[in-house]
Scaffold this active site. Structure first.
Site, PDB file in Angstrom:
ATOM      1  N   GLY A 110       0.778  -1.212  -0.123  1.00 41.49           N
ATOM      2  CA  GLY A 110      -0.037  -0.084  -0.097  1.00 41.49           C
ATOM      3  C   GLY A 110       0.927   1.274   0.084  1.00 41.49           C
ATOM      4  N   SER A 147       5.949  -5.511  -0.703  1.00 41.16           N
ATOM      5  CA  SER A 147       5.904  -4.013  -1.148  1.00 41.16           C
ATOM      6  C   SER A 147       6.356  -2.973  -0.009  1.00 41.16           C
ATOM      7  CB  SER A 147       4.629  -3.760  -1.907  1.00 41.16           C
ATOM      8  OG  SER A 147       4.633  -2.645  -2.636  1.00 41.16           O
ATOM      9  N   ALA A 148       5.216  -2.347   0.410  1.00 40.98           N
ATOM     10  CA  ALA A 148       5.367  -1.346   1.718  1.00 40.98           C
ATOM     11  C   ALA A 148       5.934  -2.249   2.690  1.00 40.98           C
ATOM     12  CB  ALA A 148       4.276  -0.680   1.911  1.00 40.98           C
ATOM     13  N   HIS A 165       9.351  -3.289  -6.151  1.00 41.45           N
ATOM     14  CA  HIS A 165       8.920  -3.082  -7.526  1.00 41.45           C
ATOM     15  C   HIS A 165       9.982  -2.277  -8.454  1.00 41.45           C
ATOM     16  CE1 HIS A 165       4.756  -3.444  -6.417  1.00 41.45           C
ATOM     17  NE2 HIS A 165       4.880  -3.207  -5.452  1.00 41.45           N
ATOM     18  N   GLU A 213      10.159  -7.285  -9.527  1.00 41.63           N
ATOM     19  CA  GLU A 213       8.609  -7.906  -9.384  1.00 41.63           C
ATOM     20  C   GLU A 213       9.034  -9.462  -9.484  1.00 41.63           C
ATOM     21  OE1 GLU A 213       5.758  -5.831 -11.441  1.00 41.63           O
ATOM     22  OE2 GLU A 213       5.555  -4.342  -9.928  1.00 41.63           O
TER      23      GLU A 213
END
Lengths: 235, 235
Positions: free
Chosen positions: A90, A122-123, A159, A194
């Site tokens: 997020g 991710s985050a 990413h 990714e």
């Protein structure tokens, strides 16, 4: 002993949520029946409840019960008692703000370092580094600090995206941004493409997935790291 | 009366620095012989001296003398006495940190609002909004605040980039990021594509350049704004 998966993304193009990681997650979470989910990064601003429902559905396939940290009165105690922890993606600014405001960054770092199995995407991966300063996210809220978990002794850029050599866009490439970071900071940065993830077992930090990762160190030419490499030499 | 140019970028692909803006700048700076340059955004981490030299060269063609703010003992006084001001691009976090630490964000806002001609490009444009929270830049330093000049009553996203519909990359698009901003904030955001700029004369805010701009408002569908539109209706 640390037992951490740090994934660049939760989802590959044309795949379901966490699909490419499922075989790995079966092993990673084999000794846990419940997972504490930290939904604070709120992708697209969705609620903690909505986000936790998505994650619970994905882990139901593995017969794991997922509880959101917002369901507990005492967030710190929930982290302390967790069998396993997953922090989803997020916005990193929203995530880090919330972890600091709830005063749980310290305890989260402690339990991860003492061996509670942890998954970040991710985050949720970004915060495994020393600071969140190599996030790609927009600063949509103002966090009390950029300090994060320090579960690994460097920073992450999830990413990670190679420059588009055909583009006429003049905004900075990811590589330019990370090199700009090194004009002001000395912490190494690992660009995780990714489909790549780090598997941390104790002091060993292994690059997994099919792709190479791009390592940036201050005043050095960036280098490609082969999958399978142990990154524990990074300081 | 405000007299401001807020440009998405300093440089278009295959062009020289400020080239596409030169005709506009001739008019904008017609009554000034000197320009105060604020090099604090330090693109790529270059020094204030190096950055100011590049800008001085570009403005020499127009017979303008450029002085860097770092050449003055008293930065606030330099701003107060300036005939005209230009803030160049680079990293918005570095720029905003420096403006706050030098304690000149307030005086810069004041002189711009009272009519000192101002040019901003990229990060120098970002700070014309209410906050820097819709920058594209990496948080490579921690600013004391995200508050900026408020020279216009909304936020800017320079180098606005449309989604690449052929991409398999799962990182957020610019539109997704700005809509995420609106999950937590209500300030309107104008996405300025490269080659576009805002011409602010008093209360009138006119979109200039060949392209449309993309306007994002909380809980509303984003809309394309035609060049020539007066944006003073935005609050």
């Amino acid at each position: 002993m640390k037992n951490i998966l740090i994934a660049s993304t939760s989802t590959l193009a044309n795949e379901n949520y966490l699909q490419y990681l499922l075989p790995e997650l079966e092993i990673h979470f084999q000794n846990c029946s419940t997972i504490l989910f930290i939904p604070y990064a709120r992708p697209g601003g969705i609620s903690h409840e909505e986000y936790t429902a998505i994650v619970a559905l994905a882990f139901a396939k593995m017969n794991k019960v997922v509880k959101g940290i917002h369901e507990f009165d005492d967030a710190a105690l929930a982290i302390k008692n967790a069998e396993a922890i997953f922090t989803g993606g997020g916005n990193t600014f929203v995530l880090v703000s919330q972890l600091h405001k709830k005063n749980v960054m310290g305890i989260l770092s402690e339990v991860i370092k003492s061996g509670t199995p942890y998954l970040g995407t991710s985050a949720g991966s970004n915060i495994c580094g020393l600071t969140m300063q190599t996030t790609n996210d927009m600063p949509i809220v103002y966090p009390p600090s950029f300090q994060t978990l320090g579960a690994v002794p460097f920073n992450l850029n999830p990413h990670y995206l190679d420059p588009d050599l055909t583009s006429k866009h003049m905004g900075e490439t990811r590589e330019t941004r990370i090199m700009e970071y090194h004009a002001f900071n000395s912490v190494p940065v690992l660009g995780l493409r990714e489909g790549s993830w780090l598997d941390v077992k104790g002091d060993k930090i292994t690059l997994k997935g099919d792709l190479t990762a791009r390592l940036f160190r201050k005043d050095q030419t960036p280098e490609e790291i082969a999958t399978g490499t142990d990154l524990s030499f990074l300081k």
